[in-house]
Design an enzyme around this catalytic site. Structure first.
Site, PDB file in Angstrom:
ATOM      1  N   SER A 165       0.848  -1.196   0.000  1.00  0.00           N
ATOM      2  CA  SER A 165       0.000   0.000   0.000  1.00  0.00           C
ATOM      3  C   SER A 165       0.879   1.240   0.000  1.00  0.00           C
ATOM      4  CB  SER A 165      -0.897   0.013   1.236  1.00  0.00           C
ATOM      5  OG  SER A 165      -1.390   1.325   1.435  1.00  0.00           O
TER       6      SER A 165
ATOM      7  N   HIS B 216      -1.266  -1.263  -4.268  1.00  0.00           N
ATOM      8  CA  HIS B 216      -2.522  -0.907  -3.588  1.00  0.00           C
ATOM      9  C   HIS B 216      -2.553   0.610  -3.390  1.00  0.00           C
ATOM     10  CE1 HIS B 216      -6.019  -1.936  -1.088  1.00  0.00           C
ATOM     11  NE2 HIS B 216      -5.599  -0.994  -0.240  1.00  0.00           N
TER      12      HIS B 216
ATOM     13  N   ASP C 297      -4.646   3.699  -1.982  1.00  0.00           N
ATOM     14  CA  ASP C 297      -5.716   4.046  -1.042  1.00  0.00           C
ATOM     15  C   ASP C 297      -6.212   5.465  -1.277  1.00  0.00           C
ATOM     16  OD1 ASP C 297      -6.023   1.732   0.749  1.00  0.00           O
ATOM     17  OD2 ASP C 297      -3.932   2.108   1.271  1.00  0.00           O
TER      18      ASP C 297
ATOM     19  N   MET D 158      -8.741   8.330   0.026  1.00  0.00           N
ATOM     20  CA  MET D 158      -9.517   8.742   1.210  1.00  0.00           C
ATOM     21  C   MET D 158      -9.999  10.176   1.015  1.00  0.00           C
ATOM     22  SD  MET D 158      -7.150   7.207   4.214  1.00  0.00           S
ATOM     23  CE  MET D 158      -6.485   5.546   4.133  1.00  0.00           C
TER      24      MET D 158
ATOM     25  N   HIS E 210      -8.364   1.288  -3.954  1.00  0.00           N
ATOM     26  CA  HIS E 210      -9.275   1.076  -2.826  1.00  0.00           C
ATOM     27  C   HIS E 210      -9.922   2.418  -2.498  1.00  0.00           C
ATOM     28  CE1 HIS E 210      -9.601  -0.043   1.746  1.00  0.00           C
ATOM     29  NE2 HIS E 210     -10.778   0.126   1.190  1.00  0.00           N
TER      30      HIS E 210
ATOM     31  N   MET F  82     -12.066   4.759  -0.483  1.00  0.00           N
ATOM     32  CA  MET F  82     -12.711   5.016   0.813  1.00  0.00           C
ATOM     33  C   MET F  82     -13.313   6.408   0.701  1.00  0.00           C
ATOM     34  SD  MET F  82      -9.664   3.321   3.052  1.00  0.00           S
ATOM     35  CE  MET F  82      -8.527   3.501   1.688  1.00  0.00           C
TER      36      MET F  82
ATOM     37  N   MET G 141     -11.434  -5.709   5.309  1.00  0.00           N
ATOM     38  CA  MET G 141     -10.613  -4.806   6.112  1.00  0.00           C
ATOM     39  C   MET G 141     -10.339  -5.463   7.468  1.00  0.00           C
ATOM     40  SD  MET G 141     -10.077  -2.061   4.339  1.00  0.00           S
ATOM     41  CE  MET G 141      -9.260  -1.170   5.653  1.00  0.00           C
TER      42      MET G 141
ATOM     43  N   ASP H  24      -6.742  -6.446   4.177  1.00  0.00           N
ATOM     44  CA  ASP H  24      -6.096  -5.128   4.196  1.00  0.00           C
ATOM     45  C   ASP H  24      -6.119  -4.557   5.613  1.00  0.00           C
ATOM     46  OD1 ASP H  24      -5.178  -2.589   3.644  1.00  0.00           O
ATOM     47  OD2 ASP H  24      -6.927  -1.957   2.480  1.00  0.00           O
TER      48      ASP H  24
HETATM   49  C1  DX5 Z   1      -6.278   1.617   5.621  1.00  0.00           C
HETATM   50  C2  DX5 Z   1      -5.833   1.287   4.223  1.00  0.00           C
HETATM   51  C3  DX5 Z   1      -4.768   0.265   4.160  1.00  0.00           C
HETATM   52  C4  DX5 Z   1      -3.495   0.671   4.841  1.00  0.00           C
HETATM   53  C5  DX5 Z   1      -2.748  -0.546   5.239  1.00  0.00           C
HETATM   54  O1  DX5 Z   1      -7.439   2.380   5.585  1.00  0.00           O
HETATM   55  O2  DX5 Z   1      -6.924   0.793   3.464  1.00  0.00           O
HETATM   56  O3  DX5 Z   1      -4.513  -0.133   2.816  1.00  0.00           O
HETATM   57  O4  DX5 Z   1      -2.659   1.446   4.040  1.00  0.00           O
HETATM   58  O5  DX5 Z   1      -1.624  -0.134   5.965  1.00  0.00           O
HETATM   59  P1  DX5 Z   1      -0.950  -1.114   7.032  1.00  0.00           P
HETATM   60  O6  DX5 Z   1      -0.487  -2.315   6.286  1.00  0.00           O
HETATM   61  O7  DX5 Z   1       0.127  -0.303   7.599  1.00  0.00           O
HETATM   62  O8  DX5 Z   1      -2.036  -1.463   8.043  1.00  0.00           O
HETATM   63 ZN    ZN Z   2      -6.510  -0.127   1.473  1.00  0.00          ZN
END
Ligand code: DX5
Ligand code: ZN
Length: 234
Positions: free
Chosen positions: A10, A35, A37, A39, A68, A70, A139, A177
């Site tokens: 990620s 990956h 992310d 947000m 991903h 969010m 998750m 994840d």
């Molecule tokens: C959290 C993200 C994850 C995060 C994972 O909301 O969706 O992808 O980056 O990070 P680690 O592996 O550090 O938990």
């Molecule tokens: Zn993620």
């Protein structure tokens, strides 16, 4: 039973001032997916990056980009991410008014569709849509931040989703994840995950190649154990 294992670093834990180099470095180090992310400071209490950054990274990423989302709402971001080169787009059912419509929208762009379930989100969200999905993202932390601890209660949920995927007879990836590390990857894979996201465990662990190899080695042991258990039960 899954016979493939994918490690998806990620970028959330990468150096954001050097994202192109970081992407190329984890791919050289053995990443199977990137990956990404997204947000929005609305669905989750953090703000990251959007389609423009995905597009800028695409030339640096010789592997699929696993987006991903969010964010809420979801649909308006599907076309921009598809055009930015996303290979997979996952979203959270709570963030979409019409989950089936969002899945069809993702697929209409020729992108693989994933549904992401938070630790407290029930599996009934998979009813009626599982066969439409290419990926289920479970998750194992509450979404919003990297570096959180793995929630052990998710392990039986991984088992339950693996059973549902196997019963469907379809090649649906099961991604986990949050808080994935070398010291829990074996149990996560033994429970049935085939795709492991790892942010802090890769980017904060020193040598990326060594970190990815350690996670992969443990997860392969977990998959082998799962295979043995299945043969004994048969
Ligand atoms: C959290 C993200 C994850 C995060 C994972 O909301 O969706 O992808 O980056 O990070 P680690 O592996 O550090 O938990
Ligand atoms: Zn993620």
């Amino acid at each position: 039973m899954s016979s493939t294992l994918r490690i998806a670093p990620s970028l959330l834990s990468a150096d954001f001032a050097r994202l192109g180099e970081e992407t190329a470095a984890v791919i050289d180090a053995g990443a199977d997916l990137i990956h990404f992310d997204v947000m929005d400071n609305h669905y989750v209490p953090n703000l990251t990056v959007g389609p423009m950054v995905c597009q800028a990274l695409r030339p640096h990423a010789a592997v699929p980009i696993d987006v991903h989302l969010m964010v809420r709402p979801v649909d308006a971001l599907i076309a921009p991410f598809a055009q930015a080169g996303a290979s997979i787009i996952s979203f959270h059912p709570e963030a979409s008014e019409h989950v089936d419509r969002t899945i069809q929208l993702i697929k209409s762009h020729g992108v693989k569709a994933g549904l992401a379930l938070n630790p407290a989100t029930p599996l009934h969200h998979l009813d009626h849509v599982l066969e439409q999905l290419d990926l289920v993202l479970l998750m194992s932390v509450n979404p919003g931040f990297g570096g959180q601890g793995f929630i052990e209660r998710v392990l039986p949920k991984i088992e339950a989703v693996r059973k549902r995927i196997d019963a469907s007879g379809r090649d649906i990836w099961l991604e986990v994840d949050g808080g994935v590390k070398a010291d829990n990857a074996r149990r996560i894979a033994a429970a049935g995950a085939d795709t492991l996201v790892a942010g802090s465990a890769v980017f904060n662990g020193g040598n990326y190649g060594v970190s990815i190899a350690r996670i992969r080695e443990q997860a392969l042991l977990g998959q082998a154990q799962r295979g043995r258990d299945a043969r004994i039960a048969a």
